[in-house]
Write a protein that holds these residues in place. Structure first.
Motif, PDB file in Angstrom:
ATOM      1  N   MET A 196     -48.232   2.916  80.803  1.00 57.79           N
ATOM      2  CA  MET A 196     -49.235   3.898  80.397  1.00 57.79           C
ATOM      3  C   MET A 196     -50.476   3.166  79.898  1.00 57.79           C
ATOM      4  SD  MET A 196     -50.681   5.652  77.528  1.00 57.79           S
ATOM      5  CE  MET A 196     -49.518   5.554  76.182  1.00 57.79           C
ATOM      6  N   LYS A 197     -51.633   3.487  80.480  1.00 53.90           N
ATOM      7  CA  LYS A 197     -52.885   2.844  80.106  1.00 53.90           C
ATOM      8  C   LYS A 197     -53.822   3.867  79.469  1.00 53.90           C
ATOM      9  CE  LYS A 197     -54.743   0.045  83.129  1.00 53.90           C
ATOM     10  NZ  LYS A 197     -55.236  -0.493  84.415  1.00 53.90           N
ATOM     11  N   GLN A 198     -54.343   3.529  78.305  1.00 54.21           N
ATOM     12  CA  GLN A 198     -55.266   4.434  77.633  1.00 54.21           C
ATOM     13  C   GLN A 198     -56.545   4.551  78.451  1.00 54.21           C
ATOM     14  OE1 GLN A 198     -56.297   3.275  73.662  1.00 54.21           O
ATOM     15  NE2 GLN A 198     -57.037   5.312  73.114  1.00 54.21           N
ATOM     16  N   GLY A 199     -57.045   5.794  78.537  1.00 53.40           N
ATOM     17  CA  GLY A 199     -58.270   6.024  79.285  1.00 53.40           C
ATOM     18  C   GLY A 199     -58.042   6.329  80.746  1.00 53.40           C
ATOM     19  N   TYR A 200     -56.784   6.514  81.129  1.00 54.25           N
ATOM     20  CA  TYR A 200     -56.434   6.865  82.501  1.00 54.25           C
ATOM     21  C   TYR A 200     -55.587   8.135  82.483  1.00 54.25           C
ATOM     22  CZ  TYR A 200     -58.047   2.254  84.041  1.00 54.25           C
ATOM     23  OH  TYR A 200     -58.821   1.158  84.318  1.00 54.25           O
ATOM     24  N   LEU A 201     -55.431   8.763  83.656  1.00 55.86           N
ATOM     25  CA  LEU A 201     -54.608   9.974  83.741  1.00 55.86           C
ATOM     26  C   LEU A 201     -53.179   9.724  83.272  1.00 55.86           C
ATOM     27  CD1 LEU A 201     -55.704  11.622  87.118  1.00 55.86           C
ATOM     28  CD2 LEU A 201     -56.003  12.565  84.821  1.00 55.86           C
ATOM     29  N   SER A 202     -52.701   8.493  83.437  1.00 55.30           N
ATOM     30  CA  SER A 202     -51.337   8.165  83.017  1.00 55.30           C
ATOM     31  C   SER A 202     -51.145   8.299  81.517  1.00 55.30           C
ATOM     32  CB  SER A 202     -50.985   6.741  83.452  1.00 55.30           C
ATOM     33  OG  SER A 202     -51.866   5.803  82.849  1.00 55.30           O
ATOM     34  N   GLU A 203     -52.239   8.389  80.765  1.00 57.57           N
ATOM     35  CA  GLU A 203     -52.142   8.611  79.326  1.00 57.57           C
ATOM     36  C   GLU A 203     -51.532   9.977  79.033  1.00 57.57           C
ATOM     37  OE1 GLU A 203     -55.089   8.593  75.388  1.00 57.57           O
ATOM     38  OE2 GLU A 203     -55.835   7.914  77.342  1.00 57.57           O
ATOM     39  N   PHE A 204     -51.680  10.904  79.962  1.00 59.88           N
ATOM     40  CA  PHE A 204     -51.224  12.284  79.744  1.00 59.88           C
ATOM     41  C   PHE A 204     -50.106  12.704  80.697  1.00 59.88           C
ATOM     42  CE2 PHE A 204     -55.738  11.949  78.674  1.00 59.88           C
ATOM     43  CZ  PHE A 204     -55.693  12.285  77.333  1.00 59.88           C
ATOM     44  N   PHE A 205     -50.074  12.146  81.912  1.00 58.02           N
ATOM     45  CA  PHE A 205     -49.128  12.598  82.929  1.00 58.02           C
ATOM     46  C   PHE A 205     -48.300  11.438  83.484  1.00 58.02           C
ATOM     47  CE2 PHE A 205     -52.716  15.538  83.095  1.00 58.02           C
ATOM     48  CZ  PHE A 205     -52.081  16.766  83.025  1.00 58.02           C
ATOM     49  N   THR A 206     -47.030  11.732  83.788  1.00 57.90           N
ATOM     50  CA  THR A 206     -46.186  10.755  84.474  1.00 57.90           C
ATOM     51  C   THR A 206     -46.194  10.981  85.981  1.00 57.90           C
ATOM     52  OG1 THR A 206     -44.198  12.135  84.219  1.00 57.90           O
ATOM     53  CG2 THR A 206     -44.682  10.545  82.467  1.00 57.90           C
ATOM     54  N   GLY A 207     -46.633  12.144  86.404  1.00 62.30           N
ATOM     55  CA  GLY A 207     -46.713  12.444  87.830  1.00 62.30           C
ATOM     56  C   GLY A 207     -47.187  13.872  88.050  1.00 62.30           C
ATOM     57  N   VAL A 208     -47.718  14.124  89.246  1.00 61.24           N
ATOM     58  CA  VAL A 208     -48.179  15.472  89.594  1.00 61.24           C
ATOM     59  C   VAL A 208     -47.801  15.777  91.034  1.00 61.24           C
ATOM     60  CG1 VAL A 208     -50.127  15.471  87.989  1.00 61.24           C
ATOM     61  CG2 VAL A 208     -50.453  14.625  90.316  1.00 61.24           C
ATOM     62  N   LEU A 228     -51.699  25.211  93.719  1.00 57.04           N
ATOM     63  CA  LEU A 228     -50.718  25.031  92.649  1.00 57.04           C
ATOM     64  C   LEU A 228     -50.586  23.547  92.329  1.00 57.04           C
ATOM     65  CD1 LEU A 228     -48.305  25.896  90.783  1.00 57.04           C
ATOM     66  CD2 LEU A 228     -46.838  25.581  92.802  1.00 57.04           C
ATOM     67  N   VAL A 229     -50.760  23.192  91.061  1.00 48.76           N
ATOM     68  CA  VAL A 229     -50.540  21.830  90.592  1.00 48.76           C
ATOM     69  C   VAL A 229     -49.529  21.873  89.462  1.00 48.76           C
ATOM     70  CG1 VAL A 229     -51.559  19.770  89.557  1.00 48.76           C
ATOM     71  CG2 VAL A 229     -52.878  21.100  91.206  1.00 48.76           C
ATOM     72  N   ILE A 230     -48.494  21.051  89.560  1.00 47.58           N
ATOM     73  CA  ILE A 230     -47.498  20.925  88.504  1.00 47.58           C
ATOM     74  C   ILE A 230     -47.561  19.496  87.998  1.00 47.58           C
ATOM     75  CG2 ILE A 230     -45.058  21.073  87.886  1.00 47.58           C
ATOM     76  CD1 ILE A 230     -44.696  23.048  90.185  1.00 47.58           C
ATOM     77  N   GLY A 231     -47.873  19.336  86.702  1.00 46.08           N
ATOM     78  CA  GLY A 231     -47.972  18.008  86.100  1.00 46.08           C
ATOM     79  C   GLY A 231     -46.894  17.797  85.060  1.00 46.08           C
ATOM     80  N   ARG A 232     -46.155  16.710  85.203  1.00 46.56           N
ATOM     81  CA  ARG A 232     -45.146  16.335  84.206  1.00 46.56           C
ATOM     82  C   ARG A 232     -45.847  15.525  83.124  1.00 46.56           C
ATOM     83  NH1 ARG A 232     -39.481  14.983  84.479  1.00 46.56           N
ATOM     84  NH2 ARG A 232     -38.798  15.116  82.304  1.00 46.56           N
ATOM     85  N   LYS A 233     -45.836  16.024  81.899  1.00 40.45           N
ATOM     86  CA  LYS A 233     -46.558  15.373  80.812  1.00 40.45           C
ATOM     87  C   LYS A 233     -45.670  14.356  80.090  1.00 40.45           C
ATOM     88  CE  LYS A 233     -49.576  17.650  78.499  1.00 40.45           C
ATOM     89  NZ  LYS A 233     -50.178  18.604  77.523  1.00 40.45           N
ATOM     90  N   ARG A 234     -46.315  13.479  79.358  1.00 37.01           N
ATOM     91  CA  ARG A 234     -45.584  12.395  78.698  1.00 37.01           C
ATOM     92  C   ARG A 234     -44.682  12.890  77.576  1.00 37.01           C
ATOM     93  NH1 ARG A 234     -45.577   7.620  80.304  1.00 37.01           N
ATOM     94  NH2 ARG A 234     -47.121   6.942  81.836  1.00 37.01           N
TER      95      ARG A 234
END
Length: 239
Positions: free
Chosen positions: A1-13, A107-113
């Protein structure tokens, strides 16, 4: 997980266009999103009935504010006791968002951290739907099922001014800071918030050389992004 990237909030979409049976609840009591192979990548194999807290968001160009609701998603294997077969399903309840959904909506489903799930439905063909695709750098497939992204730390996934605005539209507040410049700002502005003109000039000075004549839009976005980051840094310090 890198701060300032989408990976900060999501593990996958995952992303797709809604089919008739997924969108029109009057035509189907299914209440399930189809696309098992890609959903398995997102959620893994179900161990019993797994329930995830979910936030539902409906976006359209005609509404100033998104329609929001909370609820849950249930991920389970309908043939859990079968010796050789599996049949995974993702159940969703009726919400203020699901009743607005139409066939061909995005439809977008995002798995959050935090293990919760964000479900976004955007009006098909709308500008906001295009913005959501741009944010996640993913497009729905032409075939049935989802497109999936699990790598969210590329340079394209770095959060910038425009992407943070879209994230705020879907209820995620990204507040980047730059602590390396905090001492310099406190000294320059004598421990106070400066006036807007001074603050903007300082932000431009720390961005560095930009080709304003050839790329004025890019320069403006870089200046605005840096100014917001520095503002968040000072705000965090004082608060």
């Amino acid at each position: 997980m890198k701060q300032g990237y989408l990976s900060e909030f999501f593990t996958g979409v995952v992303i797709k266009r809604l089919s008739a049976v997924e969108a029109d609840l009057a035509r189907s009591n299914q209440h399930e999103y189809n696309g098992v192979a890609e959903l398995l990548q997102l959620f893994g194999r179900a161990a019993g009935k797994q329930t995830f807290d979910a936030r539902f968001v409906y976006l359209s160009d005609g509404d100033d504010e998104p329609v929001l609701d909370t609820g849950f998603l249930t991920w389970y294997d309908a043939r859990e006791k079968h010796a050789t077969r599996t049949e995974h399903r993702l159940y969703f309840p009726t919400t203020k968002v699901s009743v607005l959904a139409q066939e061909d909506d995005l439809l977008v489903i995002g798995r959050k951290r935090d293990t919760s799930v964000l479900v976004i439905i955007a009006q098909g063909g709308s500008t906001i739907a295009n913005q959501i695709q741009w944010l996640f750098r993913i497009s729905p497939p032409d075939r049935p099922g989802f497109s999936v992204r699990e790598e969210l730390e590329t340079e394209q996934d770095r959060l910038q001014f425009a992407s943070r605005i879209i994230l705020e539209e879907i209820g995620i507040v990204a507040e980047p800071t730059d602590e390396s410049l905090l001492d310099k700002m406190l000294k320059k502005f004598e421990g106070k918030f400066p006036v807007t003109r001074e603050f903007s000039a300082f932000a431009r000075s720390v961005v560095g050389e930009l080709d304003v004549e050839r790329s004025p839009d890019a320069a403006l976005m870089n200046w605005m992004e840096k100014e917001e980051i520095l503002f968040r840094t000072l705000e965090k310090y004082f608060v």
